[in-house]
Design a protein around this motif. Structure first.
Motif, short mmCIF file in Angstrom:
data_model
loop_
_atom_site.label_atom_id
_atom_site.label_comp_id
_atom_site.label_asym_id
_atom_site.label_seq_id
_atom_site.Cartn_x
_atom_site.Cartn_y
_atom_site.Cartn_z
N HIS A 35 14.82 -8.45 -6.54
CA HIS A 35 14.76 -7.77 -5.25
C HIS A 35 15.65 -8.46 -4.22
O HIS A 35 15.93 -9.65 -4.32
CB HIS A 35 13.34 -7.82 -4.68
N LYS A 59 16.14 0.96 -6.78
CA LYS A 59 15.35 1.63 -5.75
C LYS A 59 15.70 1.04 -4.38
O LYS A 59 16.02 -0.15 -4.27
CB LYS A 59 13.86 1.49 -6.03
N PRO A 61 14.74 1.60 0.14
CA PRO A 61 14.06 2.32 1.22
C PRO A 61 15.07 3.21 1.94
O PRO A 61 16.29 3.03 1.80
CB PRO A 61 13.57 1.18 2.13
N GLY A 105 9.11 -1.06 -11.85
CA GLY A 105 7.83 -0.89 -11.18
C GLY A 105 7.19 -2.20 -10.80
O GLY A 105 6.01 -2.26 -10.44
N TYR A 107 6.76 -5.19 -8.32
CA TYR A 107 7.00 -5.46 -6.91
C TYR A 107 6.46 -6.80 -6.42
O TYR A 107 6.74 -7.19 -5.30
CB TYR A 107 6.39 -4.33 -6.07
N GLU B 1 4.95 6.35 4.58
CA GLU B 1 5.00 4.90 4.45
C GLU B 1 3.68 4.28 4.92
O GLU B 1 3.15 4.66 5.96
CB GLU B 1 6.16 4.36 5.28
N TYR B 92 2.12 -2.76 -2.51
CA TYR B 92 3.11 -2.23 -3.43
C TYR B 92 2.54 -1.07 -4.25
O TYR B 92 3.01 -0.76 -5.34
CB TYR B 92 3.68 -3.34 -4.33
N SER B 95 5.17 3.94 -1.91
CA SER B 95 6.62 3.80 -1.79
C SER B 95 7.07 4.20 -0.39
O SER B 95 6.73 5.28 0.08
CB SER B 95 7.32 4.69 -2.83
N PRO B 96 7.82 3.33 0.29
CA PRO B 96 8.28 2.01 -0.18
C PRO B 96 7.21 0.94 -0.04
O PRO B 96 6.23 1.13 0.71
CB PRO B 96 9.44 1.72 0.77
N GLU B 97 7.37 -0.16 -0.73
CA GLU B 97 6.48 -1.29 -0.48
C GLU B 97 6.69 -1.73 0.96
O GLU B 97 7.78 -1.56 1.53
CB GLU B 97 6.80 -2.44 -1.42
#
Lengths: 122, 108
Positions: A35, A59, A61, A105, A107, B1, B92, B95-97
């Motif tokens: 990340h 992925k 944001p 997946g 995180y 979110e 988490y 989405s998003p974390e």
């Protein structure tokens, strides 16, 4: 011992580009998702991107999608973040972080680097 | 979110005291995917707790996590000098974390 060493930060003008790198050691890099997380001066943490280790899915944001691209070179155990169309609100300390598992997946971040500072200003 | 709100913003305590930090989510956190990190000045964050209550490798048992749904707590049973830091929760499950804004635990 897991080590993550970020580099590539610096001062860039609005609209400019920068590429960050993160050199990893102490673990089998290709087996783990990685990340980028950033922290604006005096602020909290914001997740920026993820790339799977075992599946290479990526992925982002909404705040960076279409402007930032995460990639990895497993042969060099290095993670990258290509940042384009930079804006003032991208100014932050950028951390590289290792996930605790392999796919996109994953995180939970069990190791972090010390960060590299990106300043976007004219 | 999912928005995470941490309280209090600052906690002033003495070594040996108990610290209780709260993290409230704007909606239920799926599968209890909630973690806690600590951060000291000039350092990257450190994972303490994942999955609400599982301690990360090497984390002493004075750290414990609890909660479910939208309300979560990190408890430090007896503060050691090295525990004074900023603490962040992370979800988490959605989405998003996202991360909370942090709670600073400072020496009184």
């Amino acid at each position: 011992e897991v080590q993550l060493l970020e580099s590539g930060g610096g001062l860039v003008q609005p609209g400019g580009s920068l590429r960050l790198s993160c050199a990893a050691s102490g673990f089998t890099f290709s087996n783990y998702a990685m990340h980028w997380v950033r922290q604006a001066p005096g602020k909290g943490l914001e997740w920026v991107s993820l790339i799977g280790g075992t599946d290479s899915n990526r992925k982002y944001p909404d705040s960076v999608r279409g402007r930032f691209t995460i990639s990895r070179d497993n042969s060099k155990s290095t993670l990258y973040l290509q940042m384009n169309s930079l804006r003032g609100d991208d100014t932050a300390l950028y951390y590289c972080a290792k996930s605790d598992c392999g796919d996109s997946g994953c995180y939970v971040k069990d190791h972090w680097g010390q960060g590299t500072l990106v300043t976007v200003s004219s | 979110e999912i928005v995470l709100t941490q309280s209090p913003g600052t906690l002033s305590l003495s070594p040996g005291e108990r610290a209780t930090l709260s993290c409230r989510a704007s909606q239920s956190v799926r599968n209890n995917y909630l973690a806690w990190y600590s951060q000291k000045p000039g350092q990257g964050p450190r994972l303490l707790i994942y999955g609400v209550s599982n301690r990360a490798t090497g984390i002493p048992d004075r750290f414990s996590g609890s909660g479910s749904g939208t309300d979560f707590t990190l408890t430090i049973s007896r503060l050691e000098p090295e525990d004074f830091a900023v603490y962040y929760c992370q979800q988490y499950g959605g989405s998003p974390e996202t991360f909370g804004q942090g709670t600073k635990v400072e020496i009184k």
